[in-house]
Each structure stands twice: as C-alpha cells, then as structure tokens.
Design a protein around this motif. Structure first.
Motif, PDB file in Angstrom:
ATOM      1  N   UNK A  44      -6.978   7.833   8.063  1.00 47.99           N
ATOM      2  CA  UNK A  44      -6.208   7.433   6.893  1.00 47.99           C
ATOM      3  C   UNK A  44      -5.432   8.641   6.395  1.00 47.99           C
ATOM      4  N   UNK A  45      -4.098   8.521   6.352  1.00 44.28           N
ATOM      5  CA  UNK A  45      -3.300   9.655   5.901  1.00 44.28           C
ATOM      6  C   UNK A  45      -3.617   9.973   4.438  1.00 44.28           C
ATOM      7  N   UNK A  46      -3.876  11.239   4.167  1.00 41.82           N
ATOM      8  CA  UNK A  46      -4.204  11.658   2.800  1.00 41.82           C
ATOM      9  C   UNK A  46      -2.944  11.753   1.950  1.00 41.82           C
ATOM     10  N   UNK A  47      -3.040  11.291   0.723  1.00 46.68           N
ATOM     11  CA  UNK A  47      -2.018  11.659  -0.251  1.00 46.68           C
ATOM     12  C   UNK A  47      -2.451  12.975  -0.891  1.00 46.68           C
ATOM     13  N   UNK A  48      -1.612  13.506  -1.766  1.00 47.05           N
ATOM     14  CA  UNK A  48      -1.911  14.796  -2.362  1.00 47.05           C
ATOM     15  C   UNK A  48      -3.217  14.801  -3.133  1.00 47.05           C
ATOM     16  N   UNK A  49      -3.512  13.699  -3.814  1.00 47.28           N
ATOM     17  CA  UNK A  49      -4.749  13.636  -4.607  1.00 47.28           C
ATOM     18  C   UNK A  49      -5.977  13.752  -3.707  1.00 47.28           C
TER      19      UNK A  49
END
Length: 266
Positions: free
Chosen positions: A134-139
């Motif tokens: 799952x691609x991480x967002x900044x958070x």
C-alpha cells in the motif's frame, strides 16, 4: 480455484504476549478480541471456501471456538505464521489451490486487499507467493519515521521491480528519502501489508528451508522465499479511503480504536 484462509495466532508474542486476546472497542463501544476482529475480517472476503484459526495455545483455541471460529491445533515448534499455515493446511488434508495467511494482528484489513491479492497470485504463474503493498501518504510515512526514531517498529516496507516482484522487505523505512512530505502527499514508500497468498507446493517446502541471514536479522518470514530465489509478487492495493494499521505494540491499541471510531466500525 479453492481458497483457504488461515489466521495464525500464538500467545507468546515477543513484543506483546497474549496479543490475540487483547480487547479492542469498536465505534459503538463493543469490545471484541483482536483475533475475533481478524476472523470477522476474513469472513468478509468473497470467493473463500474456508476460514480457520491455527494456534498452539488452548486459551486462544477455546476463545475462538466461543465466537464460532473453526480451529486447527498446530505445533509449538512453528517458527512463524507461514510455517503454521503450512501445518494447518496439511492437517486439513491439503487440497486447496491457494492458502491465504491473514495475520491475526491486522483486524482492519479490507476484504478487497485479500481479493486483489488472490487475483494477483493467479495472474503470475511464476510466483510462489503474493503479498499486498500500500503506497504510503505523508501521514503514514511520517508515522513510520516517528516510530523508528522512538525505537518502535511501526510497520514493514517493501521495494519491488517494474514487474511488481519483490526485491526486499524491511522493518526500516525503505527506500531512503530525505524529502519532507505533506500528510496527503503521495510518497515513494510502500507499506507491506502482512497478508500472504501461497501456492501449496511452495508452502509445503517452506518449513524444510533453512532460515537465512536476512530473515534472521529482519524477523520477516517472507524473506525466506527471496533467499531461496522464489518469486514474491507484490500486489499494489488501494486504501479506498480506509485507514489501515497493525497491532504490533501496546500503544497501537489506542490507534486502532481511534481508527475504528472514525470509520464507524463496530
């Protein structure tokens, strides 16, 4: 294709003993154990022929039978969840085309993660195993970095080639990036979601392979497949607005309960 979901559960977790029996409050205040919530998540997956909990602990077995789960008792010598899945499949007499390891510490795993995972394994006939990323967002990335700075393991990250075949998995945050990302920004870091789909032949062989140095250092069971030169297919999944977190440390209980409250999950 026939699909079996196995939820491996052990009481003697190094980081969090008794973790499967830890209670989590849902949005409506209802408390259910971690293992029951993981079992309920497994039952939401479509196209599955059977769901079982595999454990070596009578306390976990009795608890699971109490909420209606089918339990397979396995040996205390299993070194990880993959070995426990292999033993459970053998104990059931085999015969399934795909065996899914839905680890019991990820009760927020959406059903489409597992459904997409199964499709990904079917689509890559050379793969012995498939696992979601799952691609991480900044958070999410900032949360992982904060955990590592504090000496905690917040999750596992993965890197893979252009065909989606795994190159490496680590409890460190990889690949390295020194850029600062906003909470909603897309990042180059992929969170490895702790679910696996195996072809039965490779799963049956797994226990006979020696534990290699990378698996030993990282404590990540999927590295044994890479060290034995087997293809690990990484299947990118979409969050669809769903929050995801694993229970690795006692501090994760509060995080999971907050997420369930925010998403209205009971």
């Amino acid at each position: 294709m026939s699909v079996l979901i196995v939820i491996p559960a052990r009481f003697a977790s190094v980081r969090y003993p008794g973790k499967p029996l830890v209670a989590l409050r849902g949005a409506d205040g209802t408390s259910r154990s971690l293992i029951e919530r993981s079992w309920r998540a497994a039952r939401d997956v479509t196209g599955v022929d059977a769901v079982v909990v595999a454990t070596d602990d009578a306390r976990i077995a009795d608890h699971c039978k109490g909420f209606g789960a089918r339990v397979v008792m396995t040996s205390s010598t299993c070194r990880n969840g993959t070995e426990r899945c292999a033993e459970a499949h053998a104990t059931l007499g085999g015969g399934y085309d795909i065996v899914v390891n839905l680890q019991g510490d990820a009760p927020l795993t959406p059903h489409w993660f597992v459904e997409d995972l199964i499709k990904g394994l079917i689509a890559d006939p050379d793969a012995a195993i498939a696992t979601p990323v799952l691609r991480c967002d900044g958070a999410a990335l900032n949360g992982f970095l904060a955990d590592r700075k504090a000496g905690r393991v917040g999750g596992t990250t993965a890197v893979f080639d252009a065909q989606g075949r795994g190159l490496y998995f680590s409890k460190e945050v990889i690949p390295f990036t020194d850029r600062k990302y906003g909470n909603s920004e897309e990042t180059p870091v992929f969170h490895h979601v702790g679910v696996y789909a195996y072809r039965p032949g490779a799963l049956a062989e797994y226990g006979a392979w020696s534990v290699g140095p990378l698996e030993s250092l990282e404590g990540l069971e999927q590295l044994r497949f890479l060290e034995q030169n087997h293809v690990v297919r990484c299947v990118e999944v979409a969050s669809q607005g769903r929050q995801f977190w694993e229970l690795n440390n006692p501090s994760d209980v509060e995080i999971l309960e907050r997420m369930m409250s925010e998403m209205g999950l009971n």
